[in-house]
Enzyme design. Structure first.
Site, PDB file in Angstrom:
ATOM      1  N   ASP A   1       0.800  -1.226   0.000  1.00  0.00           N
ATOM      2  CA  ASP A   1       0.000   0.000   0.000  1.00  0.00           C
ATOM      3  C   ASP A   1       0.833   1.277   0.000  1.00  0.00           C
ATOM      4  OD1 ASP A   1      -2.220  -1.702   0.122  1.00  0.00           O
ATOM      5  OD2 ASP A   1      -2.179  -1.720   2.322  1.00  0.00           O
TER       6      ASP A   1
ATOM      7  N   LYS B   1       1.998   1.848  -5.137  1.00  0.00           N
ATOM      8  CA  LYS B   1       2.576   1.215  -6.343  1.00  0.00           C
ATOM      9  C   LYS B   1       1.669   1.420  -7.551  1.00  0.00           C
ATOM     10  CE  LYS B   1       2.576  -2.735  -4.216  1.00  0.00           C
ATOM     11  NZ  LYS B   1       2.230  -2.310  -2.848  1.00  0.00           N
TER      12      LYS B   1
ATOM     13  N   GLY C   1      -4.351  -4.722  -3.642  1.00  0.00           N
ATOM     14  CA  GLY C   1      -5.372  -3.711  -3.893  1.00  0.00           C
ATOM     15  C   GLY C   1      -4.661  -2.446  -4.317  1.00  0.00           C
ATOM     16  N   HIS C   2      -4.774  -2.107  -5.587  1.00  0.00           N
ATOM     17  CA  HIS C   2      -4.071  -0.941  -6.112  1.00  0.00           C
ATOM     18  C   HIS C   2      -5.095   0.083  -6.575  1.00  0.00           C
ATOM     19  CE1 HIS C   2      -0.653  -3.990  -7.161  1.00  0.00           C
ATOM     20  NE2 HIS C   2      -0.782  -3.793  -5.870  1.00  0.00           N
TER      21      HIS C   2
ATOM     22  N   GLN D   1       2.065  -6.281  -3.060  1.00  0.00           N
ATOM     23  CA  GLN D   1       2.533  -6.335  -1.679  1.00  0.00           C
ATOM     24  C   GLN D   1       3.816  -5.495  -1.546  1.00  0.00           C
ATOM     25  OE1 GLN D   1       1.535  -9.709  -3.107  1.00  0.00           O
ATOM     26  NE2 GLN D   1      -0.405  -8.826  -2.521  1.00  0.00           N
TER      27      GLN D   1
HETATM   28  P1  GDP Z   1      -0.592   0.040  -3.564  1.00  0.00           P
HETATM   29  O1  GDP Z   1      -1.189  -1.198  -3.015  1.00  0.00           O
HETATM   30  O2  GDP Z   1       0.867   0.150  -3.274  1.00  0.00           O
HETATM   31  O3  GDP Z   1      -0.896   0.258  -5.010  1.00  0.00           O
HETATM   32  O4  GDP Z   1      -1.271   1.240  -2.768  1.00  0.00           O
HETATM   33  P2  GDP Z   1      -2.859   1.416  -2.497  1.00  0.00           P
HETATM   34  O5  GDP Z   1      -3.495   1.833  -3.757  1.00  0.00           O
HETATM   35  O6  GDP Z   1      -3.397   0.240  -1.793  1.00  0.00           O
HETATM   36  O7  GDP Z   1      -2.848   2.579  -1.419  1.00  0.00           O
HETATM   37  C1  GDP Z   1      -2.294   3.825  -1.692  1.00  0.00           C
HETATM   38  C2  GDP Z   1      -3.410   4.882  -1.559  1.00  0.00           C
HETATM   39  O8  GDP Z   1      -2.807   6.155  -1.465  1.00  0.00           O
HETATM   40  C3  GDP Z   1      -4.317   4.952  -2.758  1.00  0.00           C
HETATM   41  O9  GDP Z   1      -5.613   5.289  -2.320  1.00  0.00           O
HETATM   42  C4  GDP Z   1      -3.749   6.080  -3.609  1.00  0.00           C
HETATM   43  O10 GDP Z   1      -4.726   6.768  -4.390  1.00  0.00           O
HETATM   44  C5  GDP Z   1      -3.225   7.003  -2.541  1.00  0.00           C
HETATM   45  N1  GDP Z   1      -2.020   7.777  -2.913  1.00  0.00           N
HETATM   46  C6  GDP Z   1      -0.973   7.396  -3.692  1.00  0.00           C
HETATM   47  N2  GDP Z   1      -0.036   8.367  -3.713  1.00  0.00           N
HETATM   48  C7  GDP Z   1      -0.501   9.358  -2.939  1.00  0.00           C
HETATM   49  C8  GDP Z   1       0.037  10.625  -2.531  1.00  0.00           C
HETATM   50  O11 GDP Z   1       1.148  11.016  -2.881  1.00  0.00           O
HETATM   51  N3  GDP Z   1      -0.737  11.373  -1.684  1.00  0.00           N
HETATM   52  C9  GDP Z   1      -1.952  10.961  -1.242  1.00  0.00           C
HETATM   53  N4  GDP Z   1      -2.609  11.757  -0.420  1.00  0.00           N
HETATM   54  N5  GDP Z   1      -2.485   9.775  -1.599  1.00  0.00           N
HETATM   55  C10 GDP Z   1      -1.760   8.987  -2.428  1.00  0.00           C
HETATM   56  P1  IMO Z   2      -0.853  -4.378  -2.076  1.00  0.00           P
HETATM   57  O1  IMO Z   2      -0.398  -4.941  -3.412  1.00  0.00           O
HETATM   58  C1  IMO Z   2      -1.018  -4.731   2.245  1.00  0.00           C
HETATM   59  C2  IMO Z   2      -0.985  -8.794   3.921  1.00  0.00           C
HETATM   60  C3  IMO Z   2      -2.217  -9.242   4.646  1.00  0.00           C
HETATM   61  C4  IMO Z   2      -1.609 -10.179   5.681  1.00  0.00           C
HETATM   62  C5  IMO Z   2      -0.459 -10.817   4.914  1.00  0.00           C
HETATM   63  C6  IMO Z   2      -0.781 -12.193   4.346  1.00  0.00           C
HETATM   64  O2  IMO Z   2      -2.143  -3.674  -2.127  1.00  0.00           O
HETATM   65  O3  IMO Z   2       0.249  -3.600  -1.461  1.00  0.00           O
HETATM   66  P2  IMO Z   2      -2.289 -12.991   2.304  1.00  0.00           P
HETATM   67  O4  IMO Z   2      -3.749 -12.811   2.043  1.00  0.00           O
HETATM   68  O5  IMO Z   2      -1.404 -12.424   1.252  1.00  0.00           O
HETATM   69  O6  IMO Z   2      -1.923 -14.401   2.628  1.00  0.00           O
HETATM   70  O7  IMO Z   2      -2.022 -12.163   3.671  1.00  0.00           O
HETATM   71  O8  IMO Z   2      -0.154  -9.940   3.846  1.00  0.00           O
HETATM   72  N1  IMO Z   2      -1.188  -8.297   2.541  1.00  0.00           N
HETATM   73  C7  IMO Z   2      -1.160  -7.008   2.190  1.00  0.00           C
HETATM   74  N2  IMO Z   2      -1.024  -5.896   2.926  1.00  0.00           N
HETATM   75  N3  IMO Z   2      -1.118  -4.629   0.913  1.00  0.00           N
HETATM   76  C8  IMO Z   2      -1.218  -5.742   0.142  1.00  0.00           C
HETATM   77  O9  IMO Z   2      -1.172  -5.710  -1.198  1.00  0.00           O
HETATM   78  C9  IMO Z   2      -1.289  -7.005   0.785  1.00  0.00           C
HETATM   79  N4  IMO Z   2      -1.431  -8.278   0.349  1.00  0.00           N
HETATM   80  C10 IMO Z   2      -1.346  -9.055   1.424  1.00  0.00           C
HETATM   81  O10 IMO Z   2      -2.904  -8.173   5.227  1.00  0.00           O
HETATM   82  O11 IMO Z   2      -1.051  -9.424   6.723  1.00  0.00           O
HETATM   83 MG    MG Z   3      -2.757  -1.790  -1.790  1.00  0.00          MG
END
Ligand code: GDP
Ligand code: IMO
Ligand code: MG
Length: 433
Positions: free
Chosen positions: A13, A16, A40-41, A223
């Site tokens: 999170d 990416k 979850g992206h 991840q």
């Molecule tokens: P990922 O799993 O690494 O792709 O990250 P996620 O999408 O799960 O979580 C990142 C969250 O932060 C998303 O809701 C993005 O829209 C948001 N985000 C990404 N970059 C920025 C930033 O520079 N500032 C803010 N405020 N939000 C951001």
């Molecule tokens: P993105 O790509 C954050 C965490 C779960 C749990 C551990 C193992 O959005 O960054 P699993 O279901 O993979 O066996 O769970 O890994 N986890 C994540 N945490 N972002 C993710 O993906 C994750 N994918 C798995 O919360 O702690």
């Molecule tokens: Mg994510």
């Protein structure tokens, strides 16, 4: 070498999805190499918001080929839902390619994920419940079903007949019941195979040919480094190699094909699920980061645990992945704090520790050693306008924070992100590909 890899430096999170989408403007191929629908992206494009789980982030650009590599585990129902949601936005998903060697998350993997978590009692991992661990376990145990099998009825039926009874017995030992209807399962999987036949291919050939032809190829991690099965906070990890090393086995490319590695690094730290988190904040500041950063999971909706930036973690990630630079995200979330702390080392039983420990008990006892930096005030006007003016327009305190991180990690912050949108980004890299 026209390839870029985008990899998470922390516990996922980090942003990416946003960074991959931003960089994909110039890409021909975006290739995922591990994980599954546990990811979850979230990507914001203008007023549209996309939540992707299995699909590579390139899928929202119609001209990009989006590859789901052999290192992924594919939940067919999930993929179907995601493709449907994509089509509703007017995108065709025609650039999708699925590796014939990727493993399939079977309905029983989800049930077993839950049953295994239950069996752990108070020591749950806090998985996403998507069947990821059980599916990867079966892959390694040579008891997996692969995407290519969905195109071969006889092979599929034979595989399921061999595997299903073993799964039934294992589930029973955990007090769960699978109630497997083998024929119904075969029929359902064959229908997915039929529907996706045009997408299923040997993606290793596709990606290697593209690299040879000088196409621009991006590898997208899911991840993050601290969830890597080998180098993360084991056993509180996911079941794949999230680090750059995973690209070779998860796509079928040689090490020489991996070009520049960009480490997506959140300006503070978050983690979902259980496991040690040395710089965690359980106070008002932690709550503030959670609220302001919108730190709630894209996949499960769970609140993310929040804490200060942990440089022990980021240095570990830089070294393991060979990161050429970092993409520092969510700096805007730190706006308006009087002071900001960064964890520079751990105190483990009175000893200063600079390298990330492997022992989970040591990590549980580790105390953060902080340095304190000045905060900064937020800017007036739109963030996109600020970014147009470039790095020098950022508040002085923010630039000092960035420089501190660069010194500590030994790599430049090539990309700075101060908002969700594509235009809320500053690209300081000298060479783009
Ligand atoms: P990922 O799993 O690494 O792709 O990250 P996620 O999408 O799960 O979580 C990142 C969250 O932060 C998303 O809701 C993005 O829209 C948001 N985000 C990404 N970059 C920025 C930033 O520079 N500032 C803010 N405020 N939000 C951001
Ligand atoms: P993105 O790509 C954050 C965490 C779960 C749990 C551990 C193992 O959005 O960054 P699993 O279901 O993979 O066996 O769970 O890994 N986890 C994540 N945490 N972002 C993710 O993906 C994750 N994918 C798995 O919360 O702690
Ligand atoms: Mg994510």
């Amino acid at each position: 070498m026209p390839t870029l890899a985008v990899i998470g430096s922390q516990w996922g999170d980090e942003g990416k999805g946003k960074i991959t989408d931003y960089l994909a403007e110039d890409a021909d191929l975006v290739v995922r190499y591990q994980g599954g629908a546990n990811a979850g992206h979230t990507i914001k494009v203008g007023e549209e918001v996309f939540a992707l789980h299995l699909l590579p982030s390139g899928i929202i650009r119609e001209n990009v080929i989006s590859v789901v590599g052999n290192g992924l585990v594919i939940d067919c129902d999930e993929l179907e839902v995601e493709l449907e949601a994509l089509r509703k936005t007017g995108r065709s998903g025609k650039g999708l390619r699925l590796s014939d060697r990727a493993n399939v998350v079977m309905p029983y993997h989800r049930i077993l994920d839950g049953a295994e978590e239950k069996a752990r009692g108070s020591k749950t991992v806090g998985t996403t419940g998507r069947g990821i661990g059980p599916c990867y376990s079966d892959k390694i145990a040579r008891a997996g079903i692969r995407i290519g099998d969905l195109l071969d009825e006889e092979l599929l039926r034979d595989r399921i007949a061999t595997i299903a009874p073993v799964k039934e017995r294992f589930a029973e030992s955990l007090g769960a019941e699978l109630g497997l209807d083998q024929e119904a399962l075969v029929a359902k999987l064959l229908s997915f195979g039929k529907k996706w036949e045009q997408y299923i291919t040997d993606t290793s050939v596709l990606v290697n040919d593209a690299i040879k032809a000088g196409k621009k190829v991006m590898f997208e991690g899911a991840q993050g480094t601290m969830l890597d099965i080998d180098y993360g906070t084991y056993p509180y990890v996911t079941s794949s190699n999230c680090t750059s090393a995973g690209i070779c086995t998860g796509v079928g490319v040689p090490p020489s094909a991996v070009g520049e590695v960009i480490g997506v690094t959140k300006a503070y730290t978050t983690r979902v699920g259980a496991g040690p988190f040395v710089s965690e904040l359980t106070d008002e500041v932690g709550k503030h980061l959670q609220t302001k950063g919108g730190e709630f999971g894209t996949t499960t909706g769970r609140a993310r645990r929040c804490g200060w930036l942990d440089l022990v973690v980021v240095r570990h990630a830089v070294r393991l992945n060979g990161m050429a630079c970092i993409a520092l995200t969510k700096l805007d979330v730190l706006n308006d704090l009087d002071t900001i702390k960064v964890c520079v080392a751990y105190d483990v039983d009175g000893k200063r520790v600079e390298n990330f420990p492997s022992n989970v008990r040591h990590l549980e006892r580790a105390k953060p050693i902080y340095e304190e930096l000045d905060g900064w005030k937020s800017w007036e006007g739109s963030t996109a306008e600020l970014c147009k003016r470039g790095y020098e327009a950022l508040p002085q305190g923010m630039r000092s924070y960035i420089q501190y991180i660069e010194r500590s990690t030994g790599v430049p912050a090539g990309i700075i992100s101060v908002g969700k949108g594509r235009d809320e980004t500053i690209d300081r890299r000298h060479k783009k590909w």
